[in-house]
Motif scaffolding. Structure first.
Motif, PDB file in Angstrom:
ATOM      1  N   SER A 181       1.147  -1.508  -0.085  1.00  0.00           N
ATOM      2  CA  SER A 181       0.319  -0.045   0.014  1.00  0.00           C
ATOM      3  C   SER A 181       0.661   1.085  -0.032  1.00  0.00           C
ATOM      4  CB  SER A 181      -0.716   0.113   1.200  1.00  0.00           C
ATOM      5  OG  SER A 181      -0.340   0.360   2.093  1.00  0.00           O
TER       6      SER A 181
ATOM      7  N   VAL B 109      -5.471  -1.069 -14.470  1.00  0.00           N
ATOM      8  CA  VAL B 109      -5.109   0.710 -14.065  1.00  0.00           C
ATOM      9  C   VAL B 109      -4.323   1.366 -14.894  1.00  0.00           C
ATOM     10  CG1 VAL B 109      -3.286   0.278 -12.863  1.00  0.00           C
ATOM     11  CG2 VAL B 109      -4.855   2.157 -12.693  1.00  0.00           C
ATOM     12  N   TYR B 135      -7.750   6.407 -14.722  1.00  0.00           N
ATOM     13  CA  TYR B 135      -7.615   8.092 -13.603  1.00  0.00           C
ATOM     14  C   TYR B 135      -7.309   8.927 -14.348  1.00  0.00           C
ATOM     15  CZ  TYR B 135      -7.260   5.271  -8.963  1.00  0.00           C
ATOM     16  OH  TYR B 135      -7.456   4.588  -7.945  1.00  0.00           O
ATOM     17  N   GLU B 174      -1.634   8.672  -9.301  1.00  0.00           N
ATOM     18  CA  GLU B 174      -2.611   8.337  -9.077  1.00  0.00           C
ATOM     19  C   GLU B 174      -2.439   6.580  -9.528  1.00  0.00           C
ATOM     20  OE1 GLU B 174      -4.253   8.836  -6.950  1.00  0.00           O
ATOM     21  OE2 GLU B 174      -3.654  10.646  -6.188  1.00  0.00           O
ATOM     22  N   ALA B 175      -2.624   6.926 -10.823  1.00  0.00           N
ATOM     23  CA  ALA B 175      -2.665   5.250 -11.352  1.00  0.00           C
ATOM     24  C   ALA B 175      -1.522   4.033 -10.622  1.00  0.00           C
ATOM     25  CB  ALA B 175      -2.267   5.142 -12.568  1.00  0.00           C
ATOM     26  N   ARG B 177      -0.236   4.551  -7.988  1.00  0.00           N
ATOM     27  CA  ARG B 177      -0.222   4.551  -6.235  1.00  0.00           C
ATOM     28  C   ARG B 177      -1.596   3.484  -6.558  1.00  0.00           C
ATOM     29  NH1 ARG B 177      -1.006  10.708  -5.447  1.00  0.00           N
ATOM     30  NH2 ARG B 177       1.050  11.149  -4.705  1.00  0.00           N
ATOM     31  N   HIS B 178      -2.271   3.316  -7.103  1.00  0.00           N
ATOM     32  CA  HIS B 178      -3.467   2.272  -6.942  1.00  0.00           C
ATOM     33  C   HIS B 178      -3.238   0.806  -7.802  1.00  0.00           C
ATOM     34  CE1 HIS B 178      -7.071   0.165  -8.544  1.00  0.00           C
ATOM     35  NE2 HIS B 178      -6.446  -0.357  -9.156  1.00  0.00           N
ATOM     36  N   TRP B 179      -1.688   1.140  -8.383  1.00  0.00           N
ATOM     37  CA  TRP B 179      -1.196  -0.513  -8.773  1.00  0.00           C
ATOM     38  C   TRP B 179      -0.062  -0.595  -7.691  1.00  0.00           C
ATOM     39  CZ3 TRP B 179       3.442  -1.129 -12.394  1.00  0.00           C
ATOM     40  CH2 TRP B 179       3.562  -2.498 -13.272  1.00  0.00           C
ATOM     41  N   ASN B 181      -1.172  -0.697  -3.913  1.00  0.00           N
ATOM     42  CA  ASN B 181      -1.933  -0.741  -3.614  1.00  0.00           C
ATOM     43  C   ASN B 181      -2.489  -2.084  -4.080  1.00  0.00           C
ATOM     44  OD1 ASN B 181      -2.928   1.113  -0.811  1.00  0.00           O
ATOM     45  ND2 ASN B 181      -2.348   2.302  -3.005  1.00  0.00           N
ATOM     46  N   HIS B 182      -2.394  -2.327  -5.205  1.00  0.00           N
ATOM     47  CA  HIS B 182      -3.262  -3.571  -5.784  1.00  0.00           C
ATOM     48  C   HIS B 182      -2.205  -4.093  -6.550  1.00  0.00           C
ATOM     49  CE1 HIS B 182      -6.490  -0.961  -5.155  1.00  0.00           C
ATOM     50  NE2 HIS B 182      -7.430  -1.855  -5.053  1.00  0.00           N
ATOM     51  N   THR B 186      -3.349  -6.738 -10.684  1.00  0.00           N
ATOM     52  CA  THR B 186      -3.257  -5.760 -11.780  1.00  0.00           C
ATOM     53  C   THR B 186      -2.052  -5.312 -12.746  1.00  0.00           C
ATOM     54  OG1 THR B 186      -4.915  -4.388 -10.374  1.00  0.00           O
ATOM     55  CG2 THR B 186      -4.016  -2.929 -11.746  1.00  0.00           C
ATOM     56  N   TYR B 188      -0.676  -2.724 -14.704  1.00  0.00           N
ATOM     57  CA  TYR B 188      -0.282  -0.729 -15.647  1.00  0.00           C
ATOM     58  C   TYR B 188      -0.119  -0.740 -16.798  1.00  0.00           C
ATOM     59  CZ  TYR B 188       0.710   3.842 -15.285  1.00  0.00           C
ATOM     60  OH  TYR B 188       0.617   5.467 -15.366  1.00  0.00           O
TER      61      TYR B 188
END
Lengths: 262, 395
Positions: A181, B109, B135, B174-175, B177-179, B181-182, B186, B188
């Motif tokens: 995270s 993402v 995003y 943001e993309a 950060r999403h990666w 977190n997942h 996922t 990218y």
């Protein structure tokens, strides 16, 4: 070796879990940096990590991003931060790390940056977007010449082989990211995470470990400290100082409550 | 000198993979596998079939007679605007979604600025039945409403990037950060030749179909397989990378890049990175970057949302530094004039990004017997509101 790095000294003598608190420089207000550091030390913090604000902090969640932007909006820069920290060691005796992203360091000049850190009394650096291979190729010699420890991160996805390699190039401690995270995205410690902590603890690494991400109170701090030398708190602290009305008192209180001294 | 990426992921002084440890396993998996995946004949057959039957390739190489007459040279337009979804972006998303499948990922993402890459990503996700999150800067969501609607119609979730300046740079943050977190399920899909190694090289390879076709088509039309000039616009630089790719080591071909100078290179409202940037690290690679003295990233400006990026792909930074590529800064006004000219002389309304490349004819002064190929990277429908407004088409 002349003088032992403050980080090594701390880990070699610590009997209780070590608390490392992250704070963003120049936050909540531009001139608050030293006030926050002093209050942290007064509360009994063991290590202070000062965030150098950056416009694009990809490893950080919303809370730390916003504190970075607020600090930049008030004019913070690496050069200003060094000015604010010039008398650091007249009051602060605990180990101090600078955390930030590689680009502002590159623009300041890696050699000049490290020299300045050494002169001020900074003990180590955390630069999450400086990869290990780049560090070994171009930065290690400079960091070491100035007595600076580079702190590496490991995550639940880091392979054992890579953890061993990171352990072999690390000094001070290893920063164990508790889950996949960004900062401040999750709170609390799950049983899956405890399994991961135990797995790493059983590897018998040469460096001690501090656990960060998701630590926000006494209970998560103690849970993390069962399988490491201590833990790191960032977003929860930044949130607190962003809302504080009596900065010094609330910081002292926060640190004491995390450590269970209250 | 080599213009291809080296073992460490560098183009000369630029490139690398400056990523936090949280992304290391994903990026390393991609790095260690992408070349083998792409080289696999089964992959190639699937990729080629989709480019032919889904995207509509090969795209025509059109001799622009009236533009040629006006500039007294031989001008060809590589019609990427005729690709499905209206721009070259889909060449890359088709390739990357096939890579994602082979990596065992079931979620995608992506970031988008003007929305073209977002639409191209949403399109292939619909085709392959994958979950898609795009995003997009909150400000871009407002000013590119038709593309937001297209993405949603295709089943994608469009998420507003509310951090920083709320445009492409922040959508990319943001993309990423999403990666972070997942990381497990996922992939990218980066839309340009930017990001950590191996993205710049992988995206360039998927876009290289553009220059591969130009060679074949020029051979048929002109009896030689290289032009004297290839012109393309550069934001991050994916269409330029594709148009240049097979000519990188062809000394008889000059590589010409058009950057967005906005209201003028020195106006303080510009996105001309090679003129205004210096070496720095953003979004995982070292390249030329518009930044303050302190290393904070500067938000650029261009009339064209697709060129509104503070960096440039590391391959292009190397082309610039080595002198292999020649870079022009094209202002908003010059681009608008070129857009009208292409529309009215050739019957093709270009995207605003592409219009920057078309504006180079004026400055190039090519000889009558020389061959100039310009990559017509996208069609102008998405920019109609800007054209209406700036050219007073409704008065």
């Amino acid at each position: 070796m002349t003088k032992m790095n403050r980080i090594s000294a701390l880990f070699s003598k610590a009997k209780e879990p070590i608390l490392n608190v992250y704070t963003t420089a120049g936050y909540p207000h531009f001139e608050d940096t030293m006030t926050v550091l002093t209050a942290l030390q007064e509360g009994g913090v063991d290590i202070i990590e000062i965030g150098m604000p950056y416009s694009d902090p990809v490893a950080d969640g919303e809370t730390i991003q916003q504190s970075n932007q607020a600090s930049l909006d008030q004019g913070m820069s690496v050069a200003h931060l060094f000015t604010q920290l010039k008398d650091l060691r007249q009051t602060i005796t605990v180990p101090v790390l600078l955390m930030g992203y590689i680009n502002p360091v590159l623009q300041y000049g890696v050699e000049a940056f490290c020299a300045k850190c050494a002169a001020i009394g900074i003990d180590g650096l955390i630069l999450p977007d400086l990869p290990m291979a780049e560090y070994e190729r171009e930065y290690k010699a400079i960091f070491e010449a100035h007595g600076l420890f580079n702190i590496f991160l490991i995550t639940p996805q880091t392979t054992d082989e890579r953890i061993r390699h990171i352990d072999s190039v690390s000094k001070g401690f290893i920063y164990m990211v508790s889950s996949a995270s960004t900062t401040g995205a999750k709170t609390g410690i799950s049983s899956d995470q405890e399994t991961y902590f135990e797995r790493i603890a059983s590897m018998n690494l040469q460096n001690p470990r501090l656990i960060g991400f998701g630590i926000s109170d006494h209970s998560s701090f103690m849970k993390a400290s069962k399988n490491a030398s201590g833990a790191i708190i960032g977003s929860a602290f930044v949130k607190l100082i962003g809302q504080a009305t009596d900065l010094r008192a609330e910081i002292v209180d926060f640190v004491q409550s995390i450590k269970g001294k209250k | 000198m080599s213009f291809q990426v080296d073992e460490q992921g560098y183009y000369g002084n630029f490139g690398g993979a400056f990523i936090p440890e949280m992304l290391y396993p994903n990026v390393e998996e991609l790095r260690s596998r992408y070349l083998d995946i792409i080289a696999d004949p089964v992959f190639q057959a699937e990729y080629d079939a989709l480019l032919k039957d889904f995207v509509g390739r090969p795209t025509p190489l059109f001799k622009a007679e009236r533009l040629s007459a006006k500039y007294n040279t031989k001008i060809y337009l590589k019609r990427e605007d005729l690709c499905h979804t209206g721009a070259h972006k889909v060449n890359n998303t088709v390739g990357q979604i096939l890579v994602a499948k082979r990596l065992g990922k079931n979620k995608i993402v992506a970031e988008t600025g003007a929305g073209q890459h977002g639409v191209a990503t949403a399109t292939v996700c619909a085709l392959m039945g994958m979950e898609c999150i795009v995003y997009m800067g909150a400000i871009d969501i407002e000013r590119q409403a038709p593309n937001v609607a297209r993405m949603r119609m295709l089943g994608a979730q469009v998420v507003a990037a509310k951090s920083g300046s709320q445009t492409l740079k922040d959508a990319t943050n943001e993309a990423m950060r999403h990666w972070i977190n997942h990381p497990v399920d996922t992939h990218y899909i980066i839309g340009s030749v930017v990001g950590p190694h191996p993205y710049p090289d992988m995206v360039a390879r998927f876009q290289s179909i553009i220059s591969a076709e130009i060679r074949t088509q020029l051979q048929e039309k002109e009896g030689r397989d290289y032009p004297d000039y290839v012109i393309a616009c550069v934001g991050g630089g994916s269409n330029a990378a594709g148009a240049f790719y097979h000519f990188l080591d062809e000394p008889r071909t000059a590589l010409i890049a058009a950057e967005a100078a906005g209201k003028g290179v020195n106006s303080g409202h510009s996105a001309a990175t090679t003129f205004l940037g210096k070496s720095g690290v953003l979004h995982g690679s070292k390249s030329l970057l518009m930044q303050t003295e302190d290393g904070q990233v500067i938000e650029p400006y261009s009339i064209s949302a697709g060129l509104d990026y503070p960096g440039i792909g590391p391959m292009h930074a190397h082309l610039f530094e080595s002198g292999r590529g020649k870079f022009y800064g094209i202002t908003d006004e010059e681009a608008l004039v070129a857009a009208v000219e292409c529309s009215q002389l050739e019957g093709i309304i270009p995207a605003l990004e592409t219009a920057h490349a078309l504006a180079v004819f004026e400055k190039l002064q090519a000889k009558p017997n020389e061959i100039v190929v310009v990559n017509l990277s996208g069609r102008g429908d998405k920019d109609l509101a800007t054209y209406q407004n700036r050219l007073k088409l409704n008065d």
